[in-house]
Each structure stands twice: as C-alpha cells, then as structure tokens.
Design a protein around this motif. Sequence first.
Motif, PDB file in Angstrom:
ATOM      1  N   CYS A 113       0.833  -1.216   0.000  1.00  0.00           N
ATOM      2  CA  CYS A 113       0.000   0.000   0.000  1.00  0.00           C
ATOM      3  C   CYS A 113       0.862   1.259   0.000  1.00  0.00           C
ATOM      4  N   LYS A 114       1.860   1.297   0.865  1.00  0.00           N
ATOM      5  CA  LYS A 114       2.699   2.493   0.976  1.00  0.00           C
ATOM      6  C   LYS A 114       3.566   2.691  -0.255  1.00  0.00           C
ATOM      7  N   ILE A 115       4.026   1.597  -0.845  1.00  0.00           N
ATOM      8  CA  ILE A 115       4.839   1.717  -2.068  1.00  0.00           C
ATOM      9  C   ILE A 115       3.970   2.226  -3.222  1.00  0.00           C
ATOM     10  N   LEU A 116       2.729   1.754  -3.314  1.00  0.00           N
ATOM     11  CA  LEU A 116       1.825   2.218  -4.375  1.00  0.00           C
ATOM     12  C   LEU A 116       1.574   3.725  -4.273  1.00  0.00           C
ATOM     13  N   GLY A 117       1.397   4.205  -3.055  1.00  0.00           N
ATOM     14  CA  GLY A 117       1.181   5.636  -2.869  1.00  0.00           C
ATOM     15  C   GLY A 117       2.357   6.466  -3.360  1.00  0.00           C
ATOM     16  N   LYS A 118       3.560   5.901  -3.270  1.00  0.00           N
ATOM     17  CA  LYS A 118       4.759   6.618  -3.712  1.00  0.00           C
ATOM     18  C   LYS A 118       4.987   6.478  -5.212  1.00  0.00           C
ATOM     19  N   LEU A 119       4.586   5.350  -5.794  1.00  0.00           N
ATOM     20  CA  LEU A 119       4.862   5.087  -7.208  1.00  0.00           C
ATOM     21  C   LEU A 119       3.961   5.859  -8.154  1.00  0.00           C
ATOM     22  N   THR A 120       2.791   6.261  -7.684  1.00  0.00           N
ATOM     23  CA  THR A 120       1.782   6.833  -8.585  1.00  0.00           C
ATOM     24  C   THR A 120       2.300   8.060  -9.325  1.00  0.00           C
ATOM     25  N   ASN A 121       3.101   8.876  -8.671  1.00  0.00           N
ATOM     26  CA  ASN A 121       3.597  10.100  -9.297  1.00  0.00           C
ATOM     27  C   ASN A 121       4.731   9.853 -10.285  1.00  0.00           C
ATOM     28  N   LYS A 122       5.163   8.605 -10.428  1.00  0.00           N
ATOM     29  CA  LYS A 122       6.338   8.315 -11.251  1.00  0.00           C
ATOM     30  C   LYS A 122       6.002   7.780 -12.639  1.00  0.00           C
ATOM     31  N   PHE A 123       4.715   7.488 -12.898  1.00  0.00           N
ATOM     32  CA  PHE A 123       4.366   6.859 -14.176  1.00  0.00           C
ATOM     33  C   PHE A 123       3.320   7.669 -14.923  1.00  0.00           C
ATOM     34  N   ASP A 124       3.198   7.371 -16.201  1.00  0.00           N
ATOM     35  CA  ASP A 124       2.195   8.028 -17.043  1.00  0.00           C
ATOM     36  C   ASP A 124       0.804   7.501 -16.702  1.00  0.00           C
ATOM     37  N   GLN A 154      -3.506   6.239   1.555  1.00  0.00           N
ATOM     38  CA  GLN A 154      -2.652   6.494   0.390  1.00  0.00           C
ATOM     39  C   GLN A 154      -3.434   7.058  -0.790  1.00  0.00           C
ATOM     40  N   LEU A 155      -4.776   7.066  -0.678  1.00  0.00           N
ATOM     41  CA  LEU A 155      -5.584   7.547  -1.804  1.00  0.00           C
ATOM     42  C   LEU A 155      -5.365   9.038  -2.074  1.00  0.00           C
ATOM     43  N   GLU A 156      -4.970   9.789  -1.050  1.00  0.00           N
ATOM     44  CA  GLU A 156      -4.684  11.210  -1.267  1.00  0.00           C
ATOM     45  C   GLU A 156      -3.491  11.388  -2.201  1.00  0.00           C
ATOM     46  N   ASN A 157      -2.408  10.622  -1.965  1.00  0.00           N
ATOM     47  CA  ASN A 157      -1.237  10.694  -2.852  1.00  0.00           C
ATOM     48  C   ASN A 157      -1.572  10.201  -4.252  1.00  0.00           C
ATOM     49  N   ILE A 158      -2.379   9.142  -4.307  1.00  0.00           N
ATOM     50  CA  ILE A 158      -2.744   8.584  -5.610  1.00  0.00           C
ATOM     51  C   ILE A 158      -3.603   9.580  -6.397  1.00  0.00           C
ATOM     52  N   ALA A 159      -4.519  10.271  -5.714  1.00  0.00           N
ATOM     53  CA  ALA A 159      -5.375  11.252  -6.387  1.00  0.00           C
ATOM     54  C   ALA A 159      -4.549  12.386  -6.976  1.00  0.00           C
ATOM     55  N   GLN A 160      -3.512  12.805  -6.275  1.00  0.00           N
ATOM     56  CA  GLN A 160      -2.663  13.869  -6.793  1.00  0.00           C
ATOM     57  C   GLN A 160      -1.875  13.426  -8.019  1.00  0.00           C
ATOM     58  N   GLY A 161      -1.629  12.112  -8.133  1.00  0.00           N
ATOM     59  CA  GLY A 161      -0.861  11.606  -9.269  1.00  0.00           C
ATOM     60  C   GLY A 161      -1.696  11.295 -10.496  1.00  0.00           C
ATOM     61  N   ILE A 162      -2.985  10.983 -10.329  1.00  0.00           N
ATOM     62  CA  ILE A 162      -3.778  10.521 -11.473  1.00  0.00           C
ATOM     63  C   ILE A 162      -4.657  11.622 -12.070  1.00  0.00           C
ATOM     64  N   GLY A 163      -4.778  12.768 -11.427  1.00  0.00           N
ATOM     65  CA  GLY A 163      -5.574  13.860 -11.991  1.00  0.00           C
ATOM     66  C   GLY A 163      -7.024  13.836 -11.538  1.00  0.00           C
ATOM     67  N   THR A 164      -7.741  14.923 -11.887  1.00  0.00           N
ATOM     68  CA  THR A 164      -9.104  15.129 -11.391  1.00  0.00           C
ATOM     69  C   THR A 164     -10.091  14.102 -11.929  1.00  0.00           C
ATOM     70  N   VAL A 200      -9.999  19.086  -4.611  1.00  0.00           N
ATOM     71  CA  VAL A 200      -9.945  18.376  -5.898  1.00  0.00           C
ATOM     72  C   VAL A 200     -11.338  18.263  -6.516  1.00  0.00           C
ATOM     73  N   PHE A 201     -12.347  18.139  -5.674  1.00  0.00           N
ATOM     74  CA  PHE A 201     -13.705  17.903  -6.181  1.00  0.00           C
ATOM     75  C   PHE A 201     -14.399  19.214  -6.516  1.00  0.00           C
ATOM     76  N   ASP A 202     -15.296  19.150  -7.482  1.00  0.00           N
ATOM     77  CA  ASP A 202     -16.036  20.350  -7.869  1.00  0.00           C
ATOM     78  C   ASP A 202     -17.245  20.551  -6.940  1.00  0.00           C
ATOM     79  N   THR A 203     -18.006  21.616  -7.205  1.00  0.00           N
ATOM     80  CA  THR A 203     -19.120  21.987  -6.324  1.00  0.00           C
ATOM     81  C   THR A 203     -20.204  20.911  -6.293  1.00  0.00           C
ATOM     82  N   ASP A 204     -20.485  20.297  -7.438  1.00  0.00           N
ATOM     83  CA  ASP A 204     -21.528  19.258  -7.477  1.00  0.00           C
ATOM     84  C   ASP A 204     -21.157  18.065  -6.621  1.00  0.00           C
ATOM     85  N   ASP A 205     -19.900  17.613  -6.754  1.00  0.00           N
ATOM     86  CA  ASP A 205     -19.453  16.472  -5.939  1.00  0.00           C
ATOM     87  C   ASP A 205     -19.515  16.801  -4.455  1.00  0.00           C
ATOM     88  N   ARG A 206     -19.126  18.019  -4.110  1.00  0.00           N
ATOM     89  CA  ARG A 206     -19.121  18.395  -2.702  1.00  0.00           C
ATOM     90  C   ARG A 206     -20.532  18.493  -2.122  1.00  0.00           C
TER      91      ARG A 206
END
Length: 792
Positions: A113-124, A154-164, A200-206
């Motif tokens: 889990c922790k490694i996945l959170g770190k790897l997300t920002n490294k790939f396309d 770790q979903l916070e780090n993953i969200a920052q790596g994969i986009g909105t 990260v979320f828009d007004t509708d999601d919130r």
Amino acid sequence: MRQNPSETLRRVFPKVREALHVAGVEMQLTAAVSFLTILQEEAVSIHAYAHSFLQVILLHLEHRDAGVSNAWLETLLSVIEVLPRETLRHEILNPLVSKAQLSQTVQSRLVSCKILGKLTNKFDAHIIKREILPLVKSLCQDVEYEVRSCMCRQLENIAQGIGTELTKSVVLPELIELSRDEGSSVRLAAFETLVNLLDVFDTDDRSQTILPLVKSFCEKSFKADESILISLSFHLGKLCHGLYGIFTPDQHLRFLEFYKKLCTLGLQQENGHNDNQIPPQILEQEKKYISVRKNCAYNFPAMIVFVDPKNFHLELYPTFFCLCHDPEVPVRYTIAICFYEVSKLLNSGVYLIHKELITLLQDESLEVLDALIDHLPEILELMSTGGESSVQENKLSSLPDLIPALTAAEQRAAASLKWRTHEKLLQKYACLPHVISSDQIYYRFLQRMFTIVMTNNVLPVQKAASRTLCVFLRYNRKQEQRHEVIQKLIEQLGQGKSYWNRLRFLDTCEFIIEIFSKAFFCKYFFLPAIELTHDPVANVRMKLCYLLPKVKSTLKIPADKHLLQQLEMCVRKLLCQEKDKDVLAIVKRTVLELDRMEMSMDAFQKKFYEKDLVDQEKEREERLLLEMEQLEREKQQNDGRPMSDKIFEKKRRDSKTPTQSLPKGIPVSVPGPSSVTPSTSKEIKKSKLVRSQSFNNQAFHAKYGSLEKCASKSSAAGYTPPVSGLAKTSVLSVTDDSFRTRNASSLPPSFSPPSSLPSTSRGTAPSVDPKGSASKDSQPRKATLKSRKSNP
C-alpha cells in the motif's frame, strides 16, 4: 564508501550483505540508516546504487520486527524518489503485483500500500490506469481492516498523481464505500482523506456526495468511539472552509452549533470528585474530551471566518470566553497561541476580547503565558489602534487592567524557575513605548527593569532587562527622567561596588550603541565606559577590550578627535601596565583590530553612507522627542491637555529628513557648522550663549559633576553632531547638545536638568585604584586625575 566507493562495493559490501541475513535488530536498523545516508550523500551513481543496494533493501522489507521493516521501508521510499522509471517498473512495480495478493502476509500487503502511494507520481496515466489502479482497488477491498485503512490513507497521494477525472471516477467511489466500512479506523481514514481532497472535487461532488457523508459522520460521532470525535474536531475548520459555499443557512447553523457543542464537551459533568476514585475508563474518556476541546481552540480562527467577524460577538464570543477559561491547561494554551490570529480577524472589533487578554495574561500556568507572549507586541498594537492603521487616539485607555496584568505576569515569571519564559517576556516588553504612555512606563516598568539588571542571577534575563531598559530610555519623553536613568546606570552599574554590575554596565553600553545615535553614546557613556580599562577586576577589563571596537565606531573625525585621544591613551596604558596574561593577549588582538578600523567622518562618506543615514535619523528622532516634550509642556500650560503619542508619531513621520528618499547612487552633502547660513549661524551662537549662561547657574557636584557639564566639555573638545539639511528650517538644535531645542530661552523657569548627575567629563583622564581587589564586591576606581597627581 566516502573514501573508496569502488573497492568498498567489491570487497566490503558482499560481507555486509551476508551478515544481514543473520543480523539482529540493532544491526538491521543501522544498515537501513547507513544505506539511506549513502543515497543522500550521492556516494555512488544512481545506477550503481540500484545495482548493489536495491535488492538488499527489498529483501528485508518483510522483516519480522515491525521497527526494522519500517526502517527499510523508509529507505526504499526515499530511493523511489530518485530511481529511473524503467528500474522502478522492473524492480519494484512488477514484483508488487504478487506481493499485494491475498495469499501474501498482512505485513507484505501493508508495505505494498505504501509503495503504491509513492509510485503513482512516477508513471504516465495509461500505466497507472492499467497496472496500478487495479492493485489499489484490490487493496481497498482487502479482508483485513488494517490493509483497507492503510490503502485508504494512500488515496490522497494517488489522487494527486492521477488527476481530477480519474479521481472522480475511481478514487471517490472507493472513498464513499470505505466511509461506510464496519471498521472504525477505516471510516476515520476515509473521512480524513475526503477532507484533504476537498479542493480536488467540484461543487456538485461536494454538495451531492461529500456533504451528506460529512453530515452522517458528524451525527454518528457522539455515539461512536471518541477517537473519531478527536479527528472530527481537528479537521472541522478545514471542513467548514472547504464546504463554505454550498451550505444552506440551516446547514450553516447546524455546523456552528455542532462546533459549540464540541467546545464544551465534558464540561457539563459533575466536578469535585476525587481522582483516585474515578474508574480508569472515565479518566481516559475525559482525556479524549480535553483533546477535542483543544482541537476546537486550534480551529477557532477558522470558525470566525466561517461565521464572519461581524457576527463574532453574537455567535462565538461566549464560546471564546469558555475556551479562555477552560479548566484544562492544554485548551487555554492552544487558544493563547491563536489569540493573535483572532485579534487580526476581528480587526476593528478587537476591543471585544480585551478582557480575555487580561485573563490569559493572569493565567496561573506559565505555559499559557509563554504561548501568549510570542505575539504580544502585535496583539497590543492591534489593541491600541483598534485594528485600524489610521492615526487615532490610543484605545488602551479603555483597558485599565492591562498594566497591572503585565506587571503581575512579569513577577510571576520571575518567581518561577522558567527563566526562558521570563527572558522572552522582558524582550517582548520592549514594545510598550508604542502602546502606553512614557509616564506609565517610567513609573510602572522602568524601575523594575533596573532592579532585574541589578539583582537577578540569570545572565540572559539580566541582558534582556538591560536591552528593554535602553528601549524605554530611548522613547522616554521627559528630560529629567532620562537624566535620572542615565545617572543610575553610570553610578550604580558603571561605578557599582560589585564587578558583576560593572559587567552589566558594559552590556548596557553595547545596547546603547545599537539603539541610540553615536552622539548620544559619546555624550553620556563614552568616558564612563573607557574608565573601566583601569578596573581592578580582570574580567571587567577583558569584557571592555572586546567592546572597544564598537566604542571606537561611535566616534567621528575631526569632531571627536579629543575622545579618540582619550581612547588611545587608555589602550596604551593597558598595553604597558596590564599584568593579567589573558587580558593582555586580548588587548593585543584588540589593538590590531582598532588599527585596521576606518574612522567615520563628520561629512557623509560613500563607504559609510547607509550607516550615517541611520545614525542621523536616530539623532533627529532623539532631538524631536525633546521638541515634542517642550510643545507638550506649552500645550498643557495653555489648555491642560496632554499631547497624544499618535500626534508625535505623525510629526516624526512628517519631518523625515529629505536625504532618506534619495537614491543610493546620488552623493549627499550634509552642511557642517561652517556652511550654515548667516542667520542660522547667529541663532546657533545665541543658543550657545543662552545654554552657557544656564550651565554657569547650575550647581556642580564636587564628586561626580553633571551630565550637562560633560556635554559642555564635549563641545569644548570640538564635538559637534552632524547637521542634516532639515536643520536649516527646523526648530531643532544643530549644535553639539542633541537633547535640547534651539530656542532654549523659551523653556519655563521650572525646566532645568538635575544638578547632581554622574560625571563623564572628557577632560578628565580615567584612573586606577592600586588597592582594588578582584572579588565580586571590589570597589571601582573613582579618584580623579587631579587627586592622583596630588596623592601619587
């Protein structure tokens, strides 16, 4: 590795790798730290590091000891930051597919889990979508709640790596499902991740998804475990800020009431019970309630924004009152830290919390006081101006308890063993001239500072009091009071019986050089300072030697040529007569430094341009203080009303010297006495004549002389402060006496300086007492040159 990396990798590293297979915990931890240090110091190339060290790190990730496993994991996460993408994919990502399976141990899946959170920002994005997100979903649905909780964080780090877009389609559904999980730690992780991802979320999601979840979470929090309540109270400010735009009035009110309820959680219970009779579970619950109220205090500034500062008195003042009077120190400590932010937010409504400031200043806990005084100058400035920058009457007059609270706080700090709090408090009190009157400082604080310098046993506290005393003296508005303080400093410190007091006098001289103009120091403190070159105690002479370069820097040539001769004579006597080898060594070093120093001239020089401007501004303000004193006296005689400090500040700003607005590259010529216009020259001569007549009428103390006599001798020695361009039109004096107005004849008959003031005569050479002892209570040398000639 630092000395010979290639041979170390070839001969030493294989031995280390073999030893780690059977090594104990200590050696494993040391190896993990050592591998990380080699990476950070870049002892080898990244390619060589990955080839040699990476496999060893991966091999020990699943060590049976949790501490060892975490140490190796921290090293691996740092390595991931610098490894090339291909190495990450083949050496880490591909093996991770099998490591994250249910067939692996719980520890292996937690590491994944922790490694996945770190790897997300490294790939396309396509690799993340095809290879990483399936693993993330699998771990979010793991059978073990520990794994689900870890992956959720770790979903916070993953969200920052994969986009909105991918966050909304992949991460948000997982968070919604995890927020309803049966495990409380999983729900807590989901809630905190949602709060951190609000932007990260828009007004509708919130409004449609997140807000209902948050409402449900808040409603169930009192029935659930108190640890969830602690997290909720900590994130409430961020939550209200993130959802601010989508609240209906009813929802806004509900969240505000929920916050108020948390602020008093646990206070409604009966008090007065014996702690020894309380069951352990109740004590634990009370500790959690204290944490909740502490978090509420931390979030109080955010809640002011939430309700709008205009509604503070109606909506939040009772809550603020409760937090400031909370029975638990951690709560009051936290609200004291936030007090400055609250004051800034209230702006013109800052008067509403005057009483709470007094309450916290008088708090029985020094921890609370220590937290409050970090921003005490800024708080008092806001209080005095009412949060507005415009010039207006001081508003602290509406707070009569402030000065007693400040003095009581200092006495409480002095009586404790926490001298650092006392030191900090004394340092912060240097702001008082800007918020209360000069008379209040003189009668309530200045003498106390002097007492601390004389009697306190803690050196940093003494120095802090000494510097604050100098600031008080700098802004004092009455000449008689200034002369009295200068007299005490010279007689009781500089000529004190205890060598410890004489050492503090030299500290005070250093602060005076920093705070006052060069003219002020030369006029009152130059000769009393260099007289200590003949002190019977070696430590005093040694400290003075260290100060001599700063003392010399206050002189200006040719006006202070006579004082320079006095200084050189004292240094020569030290070189010839000093018997203490340590002092003599310092004297020799000081002489070399003094010889290398370049002297400042009366006229502006390019090399000293900025320093001369600063010094000229200090001198101008010192003269302006005396002019304002005279105007204040005249105004009081006319209508009986004192002049406001704010008017003085305005006049000080309006009368800024024109040279300060010029660019640095333009040379500025400052006219000296010879270049003054004929009319100005006549006024100067007339002013000197009036002063000389008044000096002749003053009584002269046979033993000490007077400060005014010192000033007149300085004038006889050719000492004349620099004259600014402002002097041609200003009513300020342009003569050597920087503490008198030009029109001396306009002074009322009752306005005359004290007659019995310590001597700093520049025509009198320092003296030596051959009978002085080196004890702490040794007597200083006070005999004059004349008495030494008649009594060799």
